[in-house]
Design a protein around this motif. Structure first.
Motif, PDB file in Angstrom:
ATOM      1  N   GLN A   1      -0.053   8.282  10.563  1.00 24.08           N
ATOM      2  CA  GLN A   1      -1.437   8.742  10.621  1.00 24.08           C
ATOM      3  C   GLN A   1      -2.392   7.646  10.116  1.00 24.08           C
ATOM      4  N   CYS A   2      -2.032   7.035   8.975  1.00 20.93           N
ATOM      5  CA  CYS A   2      -2.859   5.963   8.389  1.00 20.93           C
ATOM      6  C   CYS A   2      -3.021   4.802   9.362  1.00 20.93           C
ATOM      7  N   TRP A   3      -1.907   4.360   9.945  1.00 21.89           N
ATOM      8  CA  TRP A   3      -1.947   3.169  10.796  1.00 21.89           C
ATOM      9  C   TRP A   3      -2.694   3.438  12.099  1.00 21.89           C
ATOM     10  N   ALA A   4      -2.476   4.609  12.703  1.00 23.03           N
ATOM     11  CA  ALA A   4      -3.188   4.955  13.938  1.00 23.03           C
ATOM     12  C   ALA A   4      -4.691   5.068  13.675  1.00 23.03           C
TER      13      ALA A   4
ATOM     14  N   THR B   1       6.062  17.006  10.240  1.00 16.99           N
ATOM     15  CA  THR B   1       4.615  16.783  10.337  1.00 16.99           C
ATOM     16  C   THR B   1       3.938  16.708   8.975  1.00 16.99           C
ATOM     17  N   GLU B   2       4.719  16.702   7.892  1.00 16.77           N
ATOM     18  CA  GLU B   2       4.140  16.613   6.555  1.00 16.77           C
ATOM     19  C   GLU B   2       4.718  15.467   5.737  1.00 16.77           C
ATOM     20  N   GLY B   3       5.777  14.840   6.209  1.00 15.75           N
ATOM     21  CA  GLY B   3       6.468  13.839   5.411  1.00 15.75           C
ATOM     22  C   GLY B   3       5.728  12.511   5.310  1.00 15.75           C
ATOM     23  N   VAL B   4       6.320  11.614   4.514  1.00 15.76           N
ATOM     24  CA  VAL B   4       5.715  10.311   4.274  1.00 15.76           C
ATOM     25  C   VAL B   4       5.622   9.503   5.564  1.00 15.76           C
ATOM     26  N   SER B   5       6.654   9.524   6.395  1.00 20.24           N
ATOM     27  CA  SER B   5       6.635   8.761   7.647  1.00 20.24           C
ATOM     28  C   SER B   5       5.498   9.221   8.542  1.00 20.24           C
TER      29      SER B   5
ATOM     30  N   LEU C   1       0.818  -1.215   0.000  1.00 21.52           N
ATOM     31  CA  LEU C   1       0.000   0.000   0.000  1.00 21.52           C
ATOM     32  C   LEU C   1       0.851   1.263   0.000  1.00 21.52           C
ATOM     33  N   CYS C   2       1.743   1.350   0.959  1.00 26.25           N
ATOM     34  CA  CYS C   2       2.547   2.574   1.078  1.00 26.25           C
ATOM     35  C   CYS C   2       3.443   2.783  -0.139  1.00 26.25           C
ATOM     36  N   GLN C   3       4.017   1.710  -0.645  1.00 26.52           N
ATOM     37  CA  GLN C   3       4.871   1.826  -1.835  1.00 26.52           C
ATOM     38  C   GLN C   3       4.074   2.242  -3.055  1.00 26.52           C
ATOM     39  N   SER C   4       2.799   1.880  -3.069  1.00 30.73           N
ATOM     40  CA  SER C   4       1.954   2.212  -4.206  1.00 30.73           C
ATOM     41  C   SER C   4       1.536   3.676  -4.199  1.00 30.73           C
ATOM     42  N   VAL C   5       1.237   4.236  -3.037  1.00 33.48           N
ATOM     43  CA  VAL C   5       0.650   5.590  -3.003  1.00 33.48           C
ATOM     44  C   VAL C   5       1.655   6.688  -2.669  1.00 33.48           C
ATOM     45  N   PHE C   6       2.687   6.406  -1.875  1.00 31.65           N
ATOM     46  CA  PHE C   6       3.610   7.465  -1.438  1.00 31.65           C
ATOM     47  C   PHE C   6       4.887   7.457  -2.266  1.00 31.65           C
ATOM     48  N   ARG C   7       5.352   8.642  -2.608  1.00 30.14           N
ATOM     49  CA  ARG C   7       6.616   8.766  -3.327  1.00 30.14           C
ATOM     50  C   ARG C   7       7.789   8.509  -2.380  1.00 30.14           C
TER      51      ARG C   7
END
Length: 813
Positions: free
Chosen positions: A221-224, A212-216, A188-194
């Motif tokens: 945020q997604c997992w929580a 507070t804006e990066g991919v990590s 999922l993450c590899q598919s959507v995030f650069r």
């Protein structure tokens, strides 16, 4: 006649094994098994020395880590008990031993009254003093090592029901979350995030991306958000596919607020081109569903009806997700439950991650497949996708071809079928909501509709295949049978429930339908269908529909096995009435059987399965045209219409060890004239034949492991056949395998073979698919379940002792 002095009861010495503890029938004493919390008997000096060493080391461990006094005290009781039973040698290290006893003590201390604790029912339990995550971290043990150790221990010794239930729930939750995190991180993450460096080193002239804006940050945020949503929306639901849909909804919601330059194509374009977040959400979610081969309509419905209102309730006053608030909210849940801190998947904590391949396979059964292979989530999604592709566009009402078949019948069944389907839908939706909650009414409706499409598709295929053979009268009889339509529809719904109900099994290392609240035989109770009627349709259904997913076919085969060995023998089954009717009418032999010749067969799973049954040119559909109870017919003296079953079954060339009916014939020298008896029922015959084949196959396997002679196997088989066909009440609310073990021990005992009941049980437990409950929880009376040996002493022998004594050497000589 044999001497009445022969003692056939179990009289082996006491052991710690639950399955062989009940030998008090002969001694008149009651064996009391020590339970944790009670002082165990004095042990040998060697055991005492080892126990003292372990207790001393454990005490130091507890002091260093501030383990509460009551937990430490209960853990010491477990330590003493395991040392006394010589179970500590099964554990590879003291750190696993300490993790095990602290976990057991914590659950035991928190639930002193077990699952009936009034505080548990009222939801007023105090939080545990130590979490499972804390236990794993302080001992350095991986969660899979703890699971494996607990599963070994529950087979070796007594563990309270509260612990078993907690373990089962925690293991299921872990399997779902671990499988989803594997997909989340690797796909999922590899598919959507650069893949952008967040420290600005790649493009030196650009400022670094804020933390507070990066991919990590977005991943966290997604997992929580997923963990929080899962707790509130899908709690105690083990369905892997539904959890993946929820994860997609969470990712989509976070992507709405993510800058487009952090996203891969086409998600960056969607983020830029949509004027509103809601519009972006629908488009983005549709694209994610398409990318991961998930039905977009079902995912969008989940999004609109369930997740979107919940997500909106989490936004702060600026209309944004606050990551700190999400994590704080999850921490409250974690500190209340005190199980596993699943946020730690993000930091790949060693105690949570699947164990490496170089570990012992027995200790690492939860190893997940690599990202490029068929992962659990991908397999679950693929199975659902396959079902929708094959049946999603199917009819929801009778096709023109079906109407033509209906019109051929003397009485058009269309109205009756419509009434059956309407009633069944109401029953299914209401029962589904009762299990899953009122908010799942739409999901229940969707799944029934898919089942209905499969029903009409399969029904038309069956009639197309059989139309040339069936007369209009036979067709009318069949299509006006309620049980036929309920069976085909129930099988269709079972296919749907199985497909959606798949989850990752840590023990079997495969995707399978876990024992959820709606697993078989739940559906039989919902639609008020007899197990025997469901059994009739399984082979017919699988033959008619070749497009069923392999996992679904495998599940239906296991259902068939379960009906034969257990479900059809439940109280209220029509099998008992039919068999007893024939016995009460004076029928001298059991229903006509086909000999289970050949060696026992095995399924691909390693479980036992019946040998193929000779059809004699008839169709499986004829089973619905044949009543379970027979109609009257007159038989003459020496009639061949009711041949002796033993002449058609294995070992028919043996003349020793006759059954009681055979003994009567031999003593008189002639076969007595048979009275009027019920006409043989084809469906009952086939059922009994299948049970006998299954029983013979399993008996042969177990006898081979015990090195029984062919002559002894013949006697065991004759006894088992007698149980199935002449005293079926012994099987009521019980399992076929329990009869097999009892017959083996009884024949070994009466022929003075030195084979212990414990040996039989131990070998049985090693069979693939064997359940410990089969040995430990045998039905005795209403609400009372005991070990298989208690059943043997108190019920089996009480009913069969005169019959079994005929096989004694004195009798046969």
């Amino acid at each position: 006649m044999a001497s009445n002095g022969i003692d056939l009861h179990h009289d082996e010495p006491h052991t710690q094994d639950d399955s062989s503890k009940d030998d008090s029938h002969q001694t008149g004493t009651e064996h009391q098994e020590s339970s944790p919390g009670q002082r165990v008997p004095e042990c040998s000096p060697k055991k005492r020395r080892l126990q003292n060493e372990n207790v001393e080391e454990f005490s130091k461990f507890c002091c260093l880590r501030s383990i509460q006094k009551d937990v430490k005290q209960r853990a010491c009781y477990y330590l003493e008990d395991f040392t006394h039973q010589e179970l500590t040698h099964l554990l590879p290290s003291n750190k696993i031993l300490f993790a095990l006893i602290i976990y057991l003590a914590e659950i035991d201390t928190r639930l002193p009254y077990g699952t009936s604790d009034p505080h548990l029912k009222e939801g007023n339990l105090d939080p545990p003093s130590i979490s499972v995550t804390d236990i794993l971290q302080m001992t350095g043990v991986n969660i899979n090592e703890l699971f494996h150790t607990l599963n070994v221990m529950k087979e070796k010794t007594y563990l309270p029901a509260a612990i078993i239930n907690h373990l089962k729930k925690m293991e299921k939750n872990y399997c779902v979350v671990a499988a989803l995190y594997n997909t989340f991180e690797s796909r999922l993450c590899q598919s959507v995030f650069r893949d952008i460096r967040e420290d600005g080193e790649e493009d030196g002239f650009l400022p670094p991306i804020p933390e507070t804006e990066g991919v990590s940050f977005r991943k966290r945020q997604c997992w929580a958000l997923f963990l929080l949503s899962r707790y509130h929306l899908l709690r105690d639901n083990p369905e892997l596919f539904l959890h993946f849909q929820l994860l997609l909804c969470c990712v989509e919601f976070v992507l709405r607020q993510t800058p487009s330059f952090l996203l891969n194509s086409p998600y960056d374009s969607i983020r830029l081109s949509c004027f509103s977040t809601q519009e972006a959400g629908n488009t983005m979610l549709g694209k994610l569903a398409e990318k991961f081969q998930v039905a977009s309509d079902g995912t969008l419905q989940l999004h609109l009806e369930r997740t979107e209102p919940f997500f909106q309730s989490l936004l702060n006053k600026d209309g944004e997700l606050d990551s700190d608030s999400l994590c704080e909210e999850y921490e409250k849940i974690y500190h209340k439950e005190r199980d596993l801190d699943e946020l730690q998947f993000l930091s790949k904590e060693p105690h949570l991650m699947p164990m490496p391949l170089n570990r012992n396979q027995a200790q690492s059964p939860s190893k997940l497949p690599a990202a490029g292979s068929m992962t659990p989530v991908r397999q679950a999604v693929s199975t659902v996708d396959s079902l929708h592709k094959n049946f999603g566009s199917g009819p929801v009402e009778p096709t023109e071809k079906l109407r033509q078949y209906f019109q051929k019948c003397p009485e058009d069944p269309a109205r009756k079928i419509k009434s059956i389907l309407k009633k069944t839908k109401e029953q299914f939706v209401n029962a589904f909501q009762a299990r899953k909650g009122d908010k799942d009414s739409a999901v229940a409706g969707q799944r029934f509709t898919l089942g209905l499409k499969i029903y009409y598709t399969v029904l038309e295929t069956i009639l197309n295949t059989e139309s040339d053979r069936l007369t209009n009268q036979m067709l009318g009889t069949l299509l006006n049978k309620d049980d036929f339509h309920k069976s085909v529809l129930a099988c269709s719904l079972e296919v749907v429930l199985t497909t959606y109900g798949q989850s990752w099994s840590r023990t079997n290392c495969e995707v399978s339908m876990e024992e959820s609240s709606m697993s078989f035989p739940w559906l039989l109770g919902v639609v008020s269908l007899q197990a025997l009627d469901f059994l009739k349709v399984i082979k017919l259904f699988v033959k008619a529909e070749r497009r069923l997913p392999t996992d679904v076919v495998k599940h239906l085969q296991l259902v068939e096995m379960r009906i034969l060995e257990e479900e059809a023998w439940k109280e209220g089954s029509q099998v008992f009435e039919a068999l007893e009717e024939q016995l009460d009418a004076g029928q001298a032999t059991p229903p006509r059987l086909v000999s289970p010749v050949g060696s026992p067969q095995k399924s691909q799973t390693g479980s036992f399965c019946p040998s193929p049954i000779t059809s004699n040119g008839s169709s499986d559909l004829d089973l619905f045209l044949s009543p379970v109870k027979g109609s009257p017919q007159q038989t003459s003296s020496g009639a061949s219409s009711t041949p002796s079953s033993s002449a058609q079954l294995p070992f028919s060339n043996y003349s020793s060890s006759p059954s009681p009916s055979q003994s009567a014939i031999n003593e008189e020298g002639v076969q007595p004239k048979l009275p009027t008896v019920p006409r043989q029922s084809q469906s009952l015959n086939k059922f009994i034949n299948s049970v006998c084949r299954l029983g013979f196959s399993r008996m042969s396997k177990l006898c081979t492991q015990l090195n029984c002679t062919k002559e002894l196997q013949h006697k065991i088989w004759t006894c088992l056949e007698h149980c199935i066909t002449k005293v079926p009440h012994l099987l009521k609310n019980r399992h076929l395998d329990q009869m097999i073990m009892c017959c083996i021990y009884a024949m070994c005992k009466v022929t003075e073979q030195n084979i212990l009941f414990k040996t039989i049980v131990t070998l049985y437990r090693e069979f693939p698919g064997a359940k410990q409950e089969t040995c430990k929880a045998v039905y005795i009376s209403e609400g009372q379940y005991e070990s298989v040996i208690t059943f043997y002493n108190n019920i089996f022998m009480v009913n069969l002792k005169p019959y079994i004594l005929q096989f004694a050497p004195q009798a046969t000589s």
